[in-house]
Design a protein around this motif. Structure first.
Motif, PDB file in Angstrom:
ATOM      1  N   ARG A 127     -24.275  20.291 -31.028  1.00  0.00           N
ATOM      2  CA  ARG A 127     -23.644  19.069 -31.647  1.00  0.00           C
ATOM      3  C   ARG A 127     -22.211  19.362 -32.043  1.00  0.00           C
ATOM      4  O   ARG A 127     -21.317  18.341 -31.860  1.00  0.00           O
ATOM      5  CB  ARG A 127     -24.497  18.916 -32.933  1.00  0.00           C
ATOM      6  N   GLN A 157     -19.167  16.607 -30.998  1.00  0.00           N
ATOM      7  CA  GLN A 157     -18.198  16.402 -32.179  1.00  0.00           C
ATOM      8  C   GLN A 157     -16.699  16.808 -31.855  1.00  0.00           C
ATOM      9  O   GLN A 157     -15.939  15.930 -31.878  1.00  0.00           O
ATOM     10  CB  GLN A 157     -18.669  16.796 -33.416  1.00  0.00           C
ATOM     11  N   ILE A 168     -12.466  20.258 -37.072  1.00  0.00           N
ATOM     12  CA  ILE A 168     -13.962  20.000 -37.795  1.00  0.00           C
ATOM     13  C   ILE A 168     -14.226  21.477 -38.354  1.00  0.00           C
ATOM     14  O   ILE A 168     -13.784  22.406 -38.015  1.00  0.00           O
ATOM     15  CB  ILE A 168     -14.746  19.283 -36.835  1.00  0.00           C
ATOM     16  N   VAL A 220     -19.637  19.511 -39.520  1.00  0.00           N
ATOM     17  CA  VAL A 220     -20.808  19.651 -38.765  1.00  0.00           C
ATOM     18  C   VAL A 220     -21.708  20.778 -39.508  1.00  0.00           C
ATOM     19  O   VAL A 220     -21.187  21.826 -39.636  1.00  0.00           O
ATOM     20  CB  VAL A 220     -20.601  20.065 -37.312  1.00  0.00           C
ATOM     21  N   ARG A 225     -15.597  14.544 -28.864  1.00  0.00           N
ATOM     22  CA  ARG A 225     -15.490  13.115 -29.295  1.00  0.00           C
ATOM     23  C   ARG A 225     -14.434  12.914 -30.279  1.00  0.00           C
ATOM     24  O   ARG A 225     -13.786  11.718 -29.921  1.00  0.00           O
ATOM     25  CB  ARG A 225     -16.799  12.692 -30.139  1.00  0.00           C
ATOM     26  N   ASP A 284     -14.273  16.089 -39.652  1.00  0.00           N
ATOM     27  CA  ASP A 284     -15.686  16.055 -39.788  1.00  0.00           C
ATOM     28  C   ASP A 284     -15.831  17.220 -39.994  1.00  0.00           C
ATOM     29  O   ASP A 284     -15.573  18.365 -39.886  1.00  0.00           O
ATOM     30  CB  ASP A 284     -16.281  15.479 -38.572  1.00  0.00           C
TER      31      ASP A 284
END
Length: 162
Positions: free
Chosen positions: A105, A109, A58, A92, A112, A90
């Motif tokens: 966060r 993430q 990410i 962030v 997750r 992703d």
């Protein structure tokens, strides 16, 4: 005894086989997926081929640090992740005006998405311009500029910050 039907669909890297019982109509939604590798030399399908897995990563950046270069930083993160062979999962983006803890966060993430790494434009995107040891305990941290990797096994070399 019901008759079985198979439909094969080729795609780059393999074949998708849809199997159905003869008593099911053509519109039946249930199917069984199985991956087969393609034997390129013989032009036939072999069972038992290995699917290649790319580790997920990410991106992370702070809006107050990137400023007007935010889109550039995002593209640099994606480009480096691709070059290093990661599956980019992703981005962030932390905006300090919301007042939430900046790493909460990001770490959530990473957990997750089962990410192996976080790619960041520069160390300045972390508090004090230092890579957080708590984050490196969880994932590898890869910096775009200067290009450096903080691997999980090297966490003892980082200062401990909360």
């Amino acid at each position: 005894m019901s008759e079985q039907h198979s439909r094969l669909f080729e795609f780059p890297g393999g074949v998708l086989e849809l199997q159905s019982a003869g008593d099911a109509d053509e519109g039946y939604a249930g199917f069984h997926l199985q991956f087969y590798g393609c034997a390129e030399a013989e032009g036939r399908v072999n069972e038992g081929a290995i699917m290649h897995w790319k580790p997920a990563c990410i991106g992370y950046l702070r809006t107050d640090v990137s400023g007007v270069a935010q889109l550039w930083d995002q593209s640099q993160i994606r480009r480096l992740a691709e070059r290093l062979g990661y599956d980019f999962a992703d981005m962030v983006i932390y905006d300090p005006k919301f007042g939430r803890p900046p790493l909460a966060r990001l770490r959530a993430q990473a957990t997750r998405l089962d990410a192996e790494a976080v790619v960041v434009p520069s160390p300045e995107h972390f508090e004090g311009g230092e890579i957080p040891a708590a984050l490196v305990l969880q994932v590898d941290v890869i910096v775009v500029n200067p290009e450096e990797t903080y691997a999980r096994r090297s966490v003892s070399q980082l200062p401990q910050h909360r």
